[in-house]
Design a protein around this motif. Sequence first.
Motif, mmCIF file in Angstrom:
data_model
loop_
_atom_site.group_PDB
_atom_site.id
_atom_site.type_symbol
_atom_site.label_atom_id
_atom_site.label_comp_id
_atom_site.label_asym_id
_atom_site.label_seq_id
_atom_site.Cartn_x
_atom_site.Cartn_y
_atom_site.Cartn_z
ATOM 1 N N VAL A 51 3.250 -13.983 -1.592
ATOM 2 C CA VAL A 51 4.431 -14.789 -1.911
ATOM 3 C C VAL A 51 5.521 -13.856 -2.437
ATOM 4 O O VAL A 51 5.307 -13.137 -3.403
ATOM 5 N N ASP A 52 6.644 -13.861 -1.769
ATOM 6 C CA ASP A 52 7.728 -12.963 -2.166
ATOM 7 C C ASP A 52 8.842 -13.796 -2.788
ATOM 8 O O ASP A 52 9.551 -14.516 -2.095
ATOM 9 N N PRO A 53 8.972 -13.748 -4.125
ATOM 10 C CA PRO A 53 9.977 -14.596 -4.774
ATOM 11 C C PRO A 53 11.397 -14.276 -4.339
ATOM 12 O O PRO A 53 12.291 -15.082 -4.468
ATOM 13 N N ASN A 54 11.606 -13.076 -3.781
ATOM 14 C CA ASN A 54 12.966 -12.679 -3.399
ATOM 15 C C ASN A 54 13.195 -12.758 -1.898
ATOM 16 O O ASN A 54 14.263 -12.408 -1.429
ATOM 17 N N ALA A 55 12.163 -13.126 -1.163
ATOM 18 C CA ALA A 55 12.336 -13.151 0.284
ATOM 19 C C ALA A 55 13.379 -14.194 0.655
ATOM 20 O O ALA A 55 13.618 -15.141 -0.087
ATOM 21 N N MET A 81 3.172 -6.753 -3.595
ATOM 22 C CA MET A 81 4.550 -6.884 -4.047
ATOM 23 C C MET A 81 4.946 -5.734 -4.970
ATOM 24 O O MET A 81 4.276 -5.494 -5.973
ATOM 25 N N ILE A 82 6.045 -5.081 -4.665
ATOM 26 C CA ILE A 82 6.511 -3.970 -5.511
ATOM 27 C C ILE A 82 6.799 -4.481 -6.926
ATOM 28 O O ILE A 82 6.475 -3.847 -7.919
ATOM 29 N N PHE A 128 6.586 -2.749 -10.439
ATOM 30 C CA PHE A 128 7.908 -2.274 -10.907
ATOM 31 C C PHE A 128 8.803 -3.509 -11.018
ATOM 32 O O PHE A 128 9.534 -3.829 -10.090
ATOM 33 N N PRO A 129 8.710 -4.210 -12.182
ATOM 34 C CA PRO A 129 9.421 -5.490 -12.313
ATOM 35 C C PRO A 129 10.928 -5.368 -12.109
ATOM 36 O O PRO A 129 11.590 -6.356 -11.795
ATOM 37 N N GLY A 159 15.053 -7.896 -4.770
ATOM 38 C CA GLY A 159 15.240 -8.053 -3.329
ATOM 39 C C GLY A 159 13.939 -8.228 -2.589
ATOM 40 O O GLY A 159 12.860 -8.241 -3.186
ATOM 41 N N PRO A 160 14.045 -8.394 -1.275
ATOM 42 C CA PRO A 160 12.843 -8.647 -0.479
ATOM 43 C C PRO A 160 11.915 -7.439 -0.429
ATOM 44 O O PRO A 160 12.364 -6.301 -0.551
ATOM 45 N N ASN A 161 10.636 -7.728 -0.219
ATOM 46 C CA ASN A 161 9.596 -6.685 -0.242
ATOM 47 C C ASN A 161 9.543 -5.960 1.103
ATOM 48 O O ASN A 161 8.517 -5.944 1.769
ATOM 49 N N THR A 162 10.657 -5.390 1.491
ATOM 50 C CA THR A 162 10.720 -4.776 2.817
ATOM 51 C C THR A 162 10.730 -3.254 2.724
ATOM 52 O O THR A 162 10.999 -2.692 1.661
ATOM 53 N N TYR A 163 10.491 -2.631 3.868
ATOM 54 C CA TYR A 163 10.489 -1.166 3.931
ATOM 55 C C TYR A 163 11.842 -0.599 3.488
ATOM 56 O O TYR A 163 11.912 0.334 2.689
#
Length: 443
Positions: free
Chosen positions: A110-114, A372-373, A377-378, A382-386
């Motif tokens: 689950v990506d809260p920033n996606a 999730m990064i 690293f709180p 942003g999205p958990n992308t490359y």
Amino acid sequence: MCSGGSKEAVVATAAAVANSKEIDKQLKKEEEANLDTAKLLLLGTGETGKSTILKQMRLIHGVVFTEDEYIGFRSAIFMNIITCAKSLIHAMETLQIPYGFVPPFVPPVVDPNAGEGEGGGINDAPQPTTEASADPAAQTTSAANPSDPNDPDDPPEPMLKRNDPAAIAAREAYALIDPEKGQTGPVVDAAALIKGVNIRFGFVKGETLPANIIDAAKLIWGDSGVQYCYTRANEYQLIDCCAYFMNDIDRVCHPEYMPGEQDILNARMMTTSITETKFEVQGVTFRVFDVGGQRSQRKKWAPYFDDVRAIIYLVAMNSYDQVCFEDASANRMTESLNVFKSMCNHPMFKSTAIILFMNKIDLFRTKLETAMITNYFPEFQGPNTYERGSEFFARQFLQLNKNPEKKIYVHFTWATDTKQIKKILTMVNEIILSSNMASIGLM
Ligand SMILES: Nc1nc2c(ncn2[C@@H]2O[C@H](COP(=O)(O)OP(=O)(O)OP(=O)(O)O)[C@@H](O)[C@H]2O)c(=O)[nH]1
Ligand SMILES: [Mg+2]
């Protein structure tokens, strides 16, 4: 009054001229020597890929591996297989996963920033199947994570893998195992065999792993519970070449086997003594020093700090969710940032070119799909992308540099990919050669 006419003064002046000529000669010699050689250090914490880059340099610049080295790599590969099998077996116990365990369907992380910019939004993520939702374990977790994913003011807590429905289901199944009898079956027998293995390899041609150990390692790796355990490798210590060799046990354990280039690049051998490798680039001798990166090895670095033309500092991008081999309380990425801070601001490296290799991008990409990064690293936004992740980590390193005059060159690397590294090392050579010229005022 001028004493230019005195005999002593004339002798003293002549001596001074001779001395100054001698110094000039010496300086010229040193300049020429400096121009002819460039000292390069490969630095970074443990398992970041320093020796792999050195292997690439050797392949690219034709510093061939000796027969003894080939046999050494082959032995290392056998030991890598045994080490991986043992780590997985140990982790099955510590993470409480039964052999044969088949994880229930777990929705992607689950990506809260996606939803912002690139990367799939929460609403795009596949929803749990009814089967998984009916799983009491899945309900426990969703009760612990009650946020409305569509409410921007109340984003869901990112979920660590050890708390997800699959991990809970594994622990529940593990708790049902009879403590007296334990699990039984061929995989359990194979695990017992591997646990007892204590082999060392010499330099004997045709020597390979015994057949019963090869079969046991294959059984372990083929087990569904072990495969699930592998997906949680950040929770224990597992070398990055695990899947590469475990997927290819038959090939590498053939009695006639000799490692190919790709096998050599993937083989893991911890560096415990500093090596120097020399090769020529455009008439300049590169002297490359490969050091060990673990804490006990870093004590050996300082004597090599004088007259360094360039440092290639390696970072394992995929290590953001891992702890150090030598200290389970330290995050690997944080450790790498701390070491970089002291190297990049070190007074002896004032005029040293710093080249940052943000390495293991292949493993980083894969890891982002499930880890999730922001869990580690709180401050990551942003999205958990490359794209976001690589930019974020590069920035973390760059902002540690306290000297605004100092230029730090950044490359995103895949050290086991010769094609990519060949291109990057060509650019790096240019940086080193021009820094060599600049050091003696020719640029
Ligand atoms: N997939 C992948 N594996 C890599 C990459 N870079 C290094 N590895 C693997 O990571 C493991 C560790 O690499 P090494 O080069 O031994 O690391 P090191 O920095 O020399 O480690 P120390 O000697 O302990 O300081 C090896 O199995 C390498 O094959 C990469 O970019 N991608
Ligand atoms: Mg090494």
